[in-house]
Enzyme design. Structure first.
Site, PDB file in Angstrom:
ATOM      1  CG  HIS A 205      -0.236   0.313   2.494  1.00  0.00           C
ATOM      2  ND1 HIS A 205       0.520  -0.631   3.141  1.00  0.00           N
ATOM      3  CD2 HIS A 205      -0.147   1.443   3.242  1.00  0.00           C
ATOM      4  CE1 HIS A 205       1.038  -0.096   4.246  1.00  0.00           C
ATOM      5  NE2 HIS A 205       0.654   1.161   4.325  1.00  0.00           N
TER       6      HIS A 205
HETATM    7  C1  UD1 Z   1      -1.999   5.665   6.057  1.00  0.00           C
HETATM    8  C2  UD1 Z   1      -0.676   6.101   6.682  1.00  0.00           C
HETATM    9  C3  UD1 Z   1       0.353   4.993   6.488  1.00  0.00           C
HETATM   10  C4  UD1 Z   1      -0.153   3.656   7.000  1.00  0.00           C
HETATM   11  C5  UD1 Z   1      -1.486   3.355   6.325  1.00  0.00           C
HETATM   12  C6  UD1 Z   1      -2.055   2.051   6.814  1.00  0.00           C
HETATM   13  C7  UD1 Z   1      -0.167   8.509   6.567  1.00  0.00           C
HETATM   14  C8  UD1 Z   1       0.690   9.521   5.907  1.00  0.00           C
HETATM   15  N1  UD1 Z   1      -0.144   7.286   6.015  1.00  0.00           N
HETATM   16  O1  UD1 Z   1      -1.783   5.531   4.653  1.00  0.00           O
HETATM   17  O2  UD1 Z   1       1.509   5.332   7.235  1.00  0.00           O
HETATM   18  O3  UD1 Z   1       0.784   2.651   6.706  1.00  0.00           O
HETATM   19  O4  UD1 Z   1      -2.381   4.432   6.632  1.00  0.00           O
HETATM   20  O5  UD1 Z   1      -3.235   1.753   6.166  1.00  0.00           O
HETATM   21  O6  UD1 Z   1      -0.824   8.824   7.535  1.00  0.00           O
HETATM   22  N2  UD1 Z   1      -9.261   4.989   2.213  1.00  0.00           N
HETATM   23  C9  UD1 Z   1     -10.452   4.302   2.236  1.00  0.00           C
HETATM   24  N3  UD1 Z   1     -11.001   4.005   3.445  1.00  0.00           N
HETATM   25  C10 UD1 Z   1     -10.421   4.358   4.631  1.00  0.00           C
HETATM   26  C11 UD1 Z   1      -9.210   5.066   4.584  1.00  0.00           C
HETATM   27  C12 UD1 Z   1      -8.639   5.375   3.371  1.00  0.00           C
HETATM   28  O7  UD1 Z   1     -11.012   3.969   1.207  1.00  0.00           O
HETATM   29  O8  UD1 Z   1     -10.983   4.037   5.703  1.00  0.00           O
HETATM   30  C13 UD1 Z   1      -8.639   5.293   0.906  1.00  0.00           C
HETATM   31  C14 UD1 Z   1      -8.960   6.697   0.445  1.00  0.00           C
HETATM   32  O9  UD1 Z   1      -9.133   6.669  -0.909  1.00  0.00           O
HETATM   33  C15 UD1 Z   1      -7.701   7.481   0.765  1.00  0.00           C
HETATM   34  C16 UD1 Z   1      -6.628   6.420   0.598  1.00  0.00           C
HETATM   35  O10 UD1 Z   1      -7.231   5.193   1.030  1.00  0.00           O
HETATM   36  O11 UD1 Z   1      -7.525   8.564  -0.069  1.00  0.00           O
HETATM   37  C17 UD1 Z   1      -5.420   6.678   1.430  1.00  0.00           C
HETATM   38  O12 UD1 Z   1      -5.750   6.879   2.812  1.00  0.00           O
HETATM   39  P1  UD1 Z   1      -4.790   7.762   3.749  1.00  0.00           P
HETATM   40  O13 UD1 Z   1      -5.268   7.734   5.158  1.00  0.00           O
HETATM   41  O14 UD1 Z   1      -4.569   9.106   3.129  1.00  0.00           O
HETATM   42  O15 UD1 Z   1      -3.387   7.022   3.627  1.00  0.00           O
HETATM   43  P2  UD1 Z   1      -3.006   5.468   3.632  1.00  0.00           P
HETATM   44  O16 UD1 Z   1      -2.446   5.118   2.318  1.00  0.00           O
HETATM   45  O17 UD1 Z   1      -4.111   4.636   4.203  1.00  0.00           O
END
Ligand code: UD1
Length: 363
Positions: A205
């Site tokens: 991821h």
């Molecule tokens: C975040 C953390 C990362 C961690 C990861 C674990 C930061 C900078 N990154 O990255 O360190 O390893 O979490 O999962 O804080 N999304 C969903 N549902 C959710 C959450 C996110 O669909 O409940 C999707 C959304 O499209 C979002 C994307 O995932 O834009 C990324 O989510 P985000 O929280 O920005 O970062 P992660 O890649 O999850």
């Protein structure tokens, strides 16, 4: 004394759970749990609260997804009035996600003490958003609780005074040891038809692996290669799911068994009996070390070097041929009698108790 714990994203939940549990055993200690809502899907958040026996959050800031600036700013705006309302003695932040740095910044500017759990880890790669979050949080926090001795050394080398640093060990391991038996009862390998067989478990991821088509194509190609010799179970993060669709790469996954993001107990259940793990997660590098399962980490660096020097982890480039070679060597080593890793110091299931002691006893 009052502690206010902040969680936001999936990897925070298993770190906060044992600390909150240890805090409950301390008479007179009040605790408040704030969820920023950085992760919000049932599979990314609620399932973890249930699996980890976390109490329901007292406050949910509901920040959701967005760019780094949007997400960090929304956490800060949402957190300030919550902090004003609760006036804790300590704000306890975990790990390295955007919610960690955002809440630490709000608290220090208000003169409230901040403790950082999992302090001092460094990948030395500032292109990684988490590295920036780690550096800034550690500069700001008053108490730096480290999971491994390299963390202490990194902090001292950055000029942080020794009295702010406390080695406590790894809280993720507290959770793993506490819930391992319950995880086994999930019998995920049996549920997915791979019980008693060799299989690989995969998660990917990191933006550097999945947001560009070239590394993602290499990685998915390596899964296709591996799937020709053993079942490959791939738990797909929402970020990765989106990119696979966007880049039209579903065809590379025809032989791979795709799973939605898994809960904590399901993940540990599958890790426990896996032949090998391919990941770019931070937490899985540690969990495989404790479980003694070979782990290939598709990254150029790691902030968790003890998983290599004392554990089962090995870094591999996000390149199809290199991953193929690394898999061959893992399987050959396994054939030759396997590998008995040691356990890093302080990865003993008692880190949360040491954290509560550090927070409640005068330094
Ligand atoms: C975040 C953390 C990362 C961690 C990861 C674990 C930061 C900078 N990154 O990255 O360190 O390893 O979490 O999962 O804080 N999304 C969903 N549902 C959710 C959450 C996110 O669909 O409940 C999707 C959304 O499209 C979002 C994307 O995932 O834009 C990324 O989510 P985000 O929280 O920005 O970062 P992660 O890649 O999850």
């Amino acid at each position: 004394m009052k502690l206010l714990h902040v969680v936001g994203a999936r990897p925070n939940f298993m770190k906060a759970a044992p600390v909150i549990r240890a805090g409950r055993a301390k008479p007179g200690l009040e605790q408040v749990l704030v969820h920023t809502g950085q992760h919000y899907d049932r599979a990314m958040s609620d399932t973890f609260f249930a699996d980890l026996e976390l109490p329901e959050a007292d406050e949910n800031l509901g920040v959701g997804s967005g760019s780094h600036a949007e997400q960090t700013a929304r956490v800060m705006l949402g957190f300030e009035p919550v902090l004003d309302a609760h006036r804790p003695d300590w704000v306890v932040v975990y790990g390295d996600v955007n919610s960690t740095v955002a809440c630490a910044l709000v608290a220090v500017k208000k003169g409230i003490q901040v403790a950082h759990v999992e302090a001092g880890l460094r990948s030395r790669d500032r292109a990684m958003p988490e590295e920036v979050n780690r550096l800034l949080t550690d500069q700001m926090a008053h108490l730096l609780l480290t999971p491994s001795r390299d963390g202490d050394a990194n902090l001292l080398a950055e000029g942080i005074p020794a009295h702010r640093v406390r080695f406590v060990g790894n809280v993720m391991v507290d959770t793993l040891l506490h819930l391992r038996a319950r995880a086994r009862e999930r019998r995920m390998a049996s549920a997915l038809g791979v019980e008693g067989r060799e299989y690989a478990f995969v998660t990917l991821h990191r933006p550097s692996n999945v947001d560009e088509s070239q590394p993602l194509r290499e990685l998915l190609g390596s899964l296709d290669d591996l799937a020709k010799r053993m079942p490959v179970l791939f738990a797909v993060h929402p970020r990765t799911r989106k990119r696979i669709t966007e880049f039209g790469m579903d065809g590379l996954l025809e032989r791979v068994q795709l799973l939605a993001p898994l809960g904590y107990l399901e993940t540990i259940s599958l890790l426990d009996t896996a032949t090998l793990v391919l990941t770019d997660s931070g937490g899985l590098q540690e969990e495989t070390t404790v479980l003694g399962v070979p782990c290939l980490t598709a990254r150029p660096n790691t902030e968790r070097p003890v998983t290599i020097t004392e554990g089962t982890n090995r870094l591999v480039p996000s390149h199809r041929a290199a991953i193929g070679q690394a898999i061959e060597s893992v399987l050959a080593a396994r054939q030759a009698g396997g590998f008995r890793p040691g356990q890093p110091e302080g990865w003993d299931g008692r880190a949360a108790e040491r954290i509560i002691t550090a927070l409640t006893d005068p330094m």
